[in-house]
Scaffold this active site. Structure first.
Site, PDB file in Angstrom:
ATOM      1  N   LYS A 110     -97.018  94.651  53.005  1.00  0.00           N
ATOM      2  CA  LYS A 110     -98.383  94.562  53.526  1.00  0.00           C
ATOM      3  C   LYS A 110     -99.368  94.029  52.487  1.00  0.00           C
ATOM      4  O   LYS A 110    -100.439  93.540  52.844  1.00  0.00           O
ATOM      5  CB  LYS A 110     -98.815  95.912  54.084  1.00  0.00           C
ATOM      6  CG  LYS A 110     -97.987  96.278  55.311  1.00  0.00           C
ATOM      7  CD  LYS A 110     -98.470  97.514  56.018  1.00  0.00           C
ATOM      8  CE  LYS A 110     -97.734  97.737  57.325  1.00  0.00           C
ATOM      9  NZ  LYS A 110     -96.338  98.191  57.136  1.00  0.00           N
TER      10      LYS A 110
HETATM   11  C1  LIG Z   1     -95.376  98.134  58.068  1.00  0.00           C
HETATM   12  C2  LIG Z   1     -93.977  98.143  57.637  1.00  0.00           C
HETATM   13  C3  LIG Z   1     -92.935  97.684  58.467  1.00  0.00           C
HETATM   14  C4  LIG Z   1     -93.182  97.196  59.887  1.00  0.00           C
HETATM   15  O1  LIG Z   1     -93.895  95.984  59.909  1.00  0.00           O
HETATM   16  P1  LIG Z   1     -94.498  95.434  61.311  1.00  0.00           P
HETATM   17  O2  LIG Z   1     -95.319  94.268  60.951  1.00  0.00           O
HETATM   18  O3  LIG Z   1     -95.313  96.595  61.835  1.00  0.00           O
HETATM   19  O4  LIG Z   1     -93.349  95.110  62.169  1.00  0.00           O
HETATM   20  C5  LIG Z   1     -91.639  97.676  57.972  1.00  0.00           C
HETATM   21  N1  LIG Z   1     -91.372  98.136  56.732  1.00  0.00           N
HETATM   22  C6  LIG Z   1     -92.334  98.591  55.906  1.00  0.00           C
HETATM   23  C7  LIG Z   1     -91.957  99.097  54.572  1.00  0.00           C
HETATM   24  C8  LIG Z   1     -93.671  98.606  56.320  1.00  0.00           C
HETATM   25  O5  LIG Z   1     -94.621  99.075  55.495  1.00  0.00           O
END
Ligand SMILES: *Cc1c(COP(=O)(O)O)cnc(C)c1O
Length: 452
Positions: A110
């Site tokens: 993210k």
């Molecule tokens: C947010 C997150 C996901 C999921 O990502 P999406 O965009 O919601 O599909 C998967 N793995 C980790 C470690 C995350 O922080």
């Protein structure tokens, strides 16, 4: 480039305006009016650094920010990553790669979008000569990444609500040990859903929202999806022509934001063979891509908590394209989904998407097996993506978090305790958190007292 809503009832906006707005006023999500055709552009992009590739790609979308200024914003957004490659592509075996997306400040993918979004918010404040108060609820990674995107930025304050005692201790430290004055980590007495309900009520108070120039941080911001396209392109450009021809990206998925970015890149002309939707035991997307039934269930907390989601908010963007860019059809489907808790689709996109799901009981075994086979440790989210790989393809597994964020699960699976220096540093810092009841009234008065 202008941006339209998936529900077709919002007048088109420019890039900066769409990013600042977040959710479209008609309840839909913003998308580019047309997707650019990238064919013919990437031969000149192969040798670029990550940040320069990101600039070349995103400038096609951020057409209302002067190029010199935008290049500086993009470069600055990737200076806090621990590897010069930013998103290293590691080869584990013939036809199997891991794309490491966890070298940013909070050790999860993210950061790729939220470092940039923080700088875009900062610019917006400067240009408009206004302050902004960013508000969000988190069950872990999003809150930490949003906080690190806005840390110490003039003109901004960030308020992140999380359920007290229900995020991992390391995630809590990433949110509460920053020492920054503009960061307010609020531990609410309740669940994530309670926090979200309070937040919804606050955003529903039009007068309060306008008075404090509140902005929501969540997974649906347009800038997040676009920023995430770049690491798919960067990885693809690093492969040989033979490998490029049969690439499948395998993506641990919750809200469908990460994988949607890859798919949009394919729609822009990059010839990616396929995508695998890898869910944990909360498998609404697995069920959709295998049966056509899109139906919410109960969220069951798992070892891969950032994927504990039932209604995938970014799925609406995919639907928009599948419905032939018809906002009225999207509105009808979202209405049906809201009243009936689900809907059924007859045509599946089997050519592009495959899906797998992974129960909690399987995750430790996969972590152990991957370590034995390749000498490589994956976190519990990434483990879900190793469930069943297609041997006919060149698989690129997206590693969405560092194993060091999940020491207990990794230790029980492998006997080793993964560490990351940035997390060790946090352990020595004081925790600053505010405990509040999960009520809109309590949170509102806290914001009232601390807003910029
Ligand atoms: C947010 C997150 C996901 C999921 O990502 P999406 O965009 O919601 O599909 C998967 N793995 C980790 C470690 C995350 O922080």
């Amino acid at each position: 480039m202008r941006y339209i809503s998936t529900r077709g009832q919002t007048a088109p906006l420019g890039f900066s305006e769409a990013v600042a707005t977040g959710l479209a006023p008609d309840g839909g999500l913003f998308l580019p009016e047309q997707l650019p055709d990238l064919r013919g552009r990437w031969p000149g992009w192969a040798g670029l650094s990550y940040a320069d590739l990101c600039f070349e790609f995103l400038r096609l979308f951020a057409t209302d920010i002067p190029a010199v200024e935008f290049r500086e914003i993009v470069r600055r957004s990737y200076t806090k990553f621990a590897r010069t490659e930013i998103a290293p592509l590691r080869r584990l075996a013939n036809g199997l790669y891991v794309l490491e997306l966890f070298h940013g400040p909070t050790l999860a993918f993210k950061d790729f979008a939220l470092q940039l979004l923080g700088n875009l918010y900062e610019r917006q404040c400067r240009v408009r000569q206004e302050t902004i108060n960013v508000l969000g609820a988190t069950s872990g990674d999003t809150g930490a990444a949003a906080i690190h995107g806005l840390l110490g930025k003039p003109g901004t304050a960030i308020f992140i609500l999380y359920p007290d005692g229900r995020v991992s201790p390391l995630q809590e430290r990433q949110m509460t040990c920053t020492g920054a004055e503009n960061v307010h980590a609020i531990a609410v007495d309740g669940t994530f859903d309670d926090a979200q309900a309070a937040l919804k009520e606050i955003f529903g108070d039009q007068d309060f929202r306008v008075r404090h120039r509140l902005s929501a941080v969540n997974s649906i911001n347009l800038a997040r999806v676009l920023a995430q396209c770049v690491y798919y392109l960067h990885a693809w450009l690093h492969l040989s022509a033979a490998e490029q021809a049969k690439v499948e990206f395998v993506v641990p998925t919750g809200n469908f934001g990460n994988i949607l970015a890859g798919w949009m890149l394919q729609q822009m002309g990059v010839p990616i063979s396929g995508f695998k939707v890898a869910t944990n035991q909360n498998d609404i997307l697995y069920r959709f891509f295998t049966t056509g039934d899109y139906r919410v269930g109960q969220v069951a907390p798992s070892l891969a908590p950032s994927m504990d989601i039932q209604a995938a908010s970014n799925f609406e963007r995919y639907l928009y394209y599948r419905m032939g860019c018809d906002g009225a059809k999207v509105r009808a489907i979202m209405r049906e989904f809201k009243t009936n808790g689900g809907c059924r689709f007859t045509e599946l996109d089997r050519g592009t998407f495959t899906a797998s799901h992974c129960d909690d009981g399987e995750i430790p075994g996969i972590i152990q097996r991957v370590k034995q086979a390749y000498g490589y440790i994956v976190d519990p989210h990434t483990a879900c993506a190793f469930r069943d790989l297609n041997p006919q393809r060149v698989n690129i597994v997206l590693a969405t978090a560092s194993p060091a964020k999940f020491p207990e699960t990794i230790q029980s699976a492998t006997g080793e305790v993964p560490v990351d220096p940035s997390l060790e540093v946090l352990k020595a810092k004081p925790v600053i958190k505010h405990r509040l009841p999960a009520t809109a009234a309590a949170i509102r008065s806290f914001i009232e007292a601390h807003a910029v």
